[in-house]
Scaffold this motif. Structure first.
Motif, mmCIF file in Angstrom:
data_model
loop_
_atom_site.group_PDB
_atom_site.id
_atom_site.type_symbol
_atom_site.label_atom_id
_atom_site.label_comp_id
_atom_site.label_asym_id
_atom_site.label_seq_id
_atom_site.Cartn_x
_atom_site.Cartn_y
_atom_site.Cartn_z
ATOM 1 N N GLY A 2 0.768 -1.232 0.000
ATOM 2 C CA GLY A 2 0.000 0.000 0.000
ATOM 3 C C GLY A 2 0.798 1.280 0.000
ATOM 4 O O GLY A 2 0.252 2.350 0.304
ATOM 5 N N PHE A 3 2.087 1.222 -0.369
ATOM 6 C CA PHE A 3 2.899 2.427 -0.473
ATOM 7 C C PHE A 3 2.978 2.866 -1.933
ATOM 8 O O PHE A 3 2.855 2.047 -2.859
ATOM 9 N N LYS A 4 3.224 4.156 -2.155
ATOM 10 C CA LYS A 4 3.278 4.683 -3.523
ATOM 11 C C LYS A 4 4.470 4.139 -4.287
ATOM 12 O O LYS A 4 4.366 3.803 -5.470
ATOM 13 N N ASN A 5 5.589 4.076 -3.615
ATOM 14 C CA ASN A 5 6.835 3.604 -4.227
ATOM 15 C C ASN A 5 7.848 3.346 -3.111
ATOM 16 O O ASN A 5 7.521 3.471 -1.918
ATOM 17 N N ALA A 6 9.066 2.997 -3.493
ATOM 18 C CA ALA A 6 10.097 2.695 -2.499
ATOM 19 C C ALA A 6 10.352 3.875 -1.578
ATOM 20 O O ALA A 6 10.478 3.723 -0.357
#
Length: 325
Positions: A235-239
């Protein structure tokens, strides 16, 4: 709390080499614990496997391994042996997918997955009669432990007596960048092999998912892998979003339970932002001990493996001090 500058850690010449110190324990310190495994079913339909080593104590240590580790990681075996000798039960958490059996969901574990630790603590409170619970986390597991303590703040269980973090990447972005340097390429390659293998298995188990097998296979760094797998499935946008939200350093000011961070200044996996001197100095509850040497989850002192227990002795010394307080 004060940063402890007078560390008792005094390694021999060989162990002043950070890479030698990092790998020595894994290669030569061998313990085999006869764990009693119990499966904890989680509210989201997944599970984690808990490995118990009991001496019938009323005090328990929860031990959390690092990236791609397990209860059979050498440092978990070592602390279990040592803690049992000091009359502490030990429960080693195998994070999702790390017990030798693939977990059920498309997601797995990551550096900030504190809700699983909370589930373990709630389970212990409901099903066991421990008077005292201590938490020890190594590397990624240490980030989880300190983040959890900060998230819980004053609402943390009154049974939690202490929290210990060893070789913690308190700034995940800085650590990922350091591991992606030339001198650490071998470590990174080894991590990538098992991480990618597990993630590709997920693409096969969930063929209609948004995961790209090609992107996972092409990953060469933690950033590549976290962009391809870790971030999207959790559920995170990116690293970058994952690293920012899950780095434990920002949670240190909210820690309300006696805690210690033991981390070597020559750790090959850590850059300057991973050392929270400012936060520790301002904290009323976190001690920080940063010896000049130690490597990453190393802290060996001599080639005599029977005497290589400085780290375990330091951990139990801190925990016992809190227990007797």
């Amino acid at each position: 709390m004060p940063v402890l500058n007078n560390s008792t850690y005094k390694p021999s010449l060989l162990f002043k080499n950070n890479h030698f110190n990092t790998v020595y324990r894994t290669l030569f310190n061998k313990n085999v614990i006869n764990f009693n495994r119990k499966r904890l079913e989680l509210e989201d339909g997944d599970f984690i496997d808990l490995d118990f080593s009991s001496v019938n104590s009323n005090k328990v240590i929860i031990a959390i391994h690092g990236l791609e580790g397990s209860s059979y990681s050498t440092y978990i075996q070592s602390i279990t042996t040592y803690a049992n000798q000091k009359n502490y039960d030990v429960i080693a958490i195998n994070l999702r997918g790390c017990s030798g059996e693939q977990n059920r969901l498309i997601s797995s574990y990551h550096s900030g997955i504190t809700h699983d630790l909370d589930a373990v603590i709630r389970h212990l409170e409901a099903a066991y009669t421990y008077d005292e619970i201590n938490i020890i986390g190594y590397s990624l597991g240490g980030n989880i432990s300190l983040k959890y303590a900060g998230e819980q703040g004053a609402s943390i269980s009154n049974k939690i007596a202490s929290v210990v973090g060893i070789s913690v990447p308190c700034d995940l972005k800085a650590s990922a960048e350091k591991i992606n340097t030339f001198s650490n390429k071998l470590y990174q390659k080894m991590f990538m092999q098992t991480l990618k293998k597990k993630a590709i298995t997920k693409t096969e188990a969930f063929p209609n998912s948004f995961l790209s097998k090609e992107k996972i296979r092409a990953a060469k760094s933690f950033k590549d892998f976290d962009d391809a797998y870790t971030a999207p499935v959790h559920g995170f946008k990116n690293a970058e979003d994952y690293w920012k939200k899950c780095s434990c350093k920002q949670f240190i000011p909210s820690i309300k339970v006696p805690s210690i961070l033991i981390t070597a200044l020559d750790d090959p996996f850590l850059k300057a932002p991973c050392y929270p001197f400012k936060e520790a100095t301002a904290s009323k509850n976190l001690f920080m001990e940063a010896p000049n040497y130690g490597g990453h989850v190393g802290f060996g002192t001599s080639l005599n493996t029977r005497n290589n227990n400085w780290c375990e002795d330091r951990i139990l010394s801190f925990i016992t001090e809190q227990s007797n307080y």
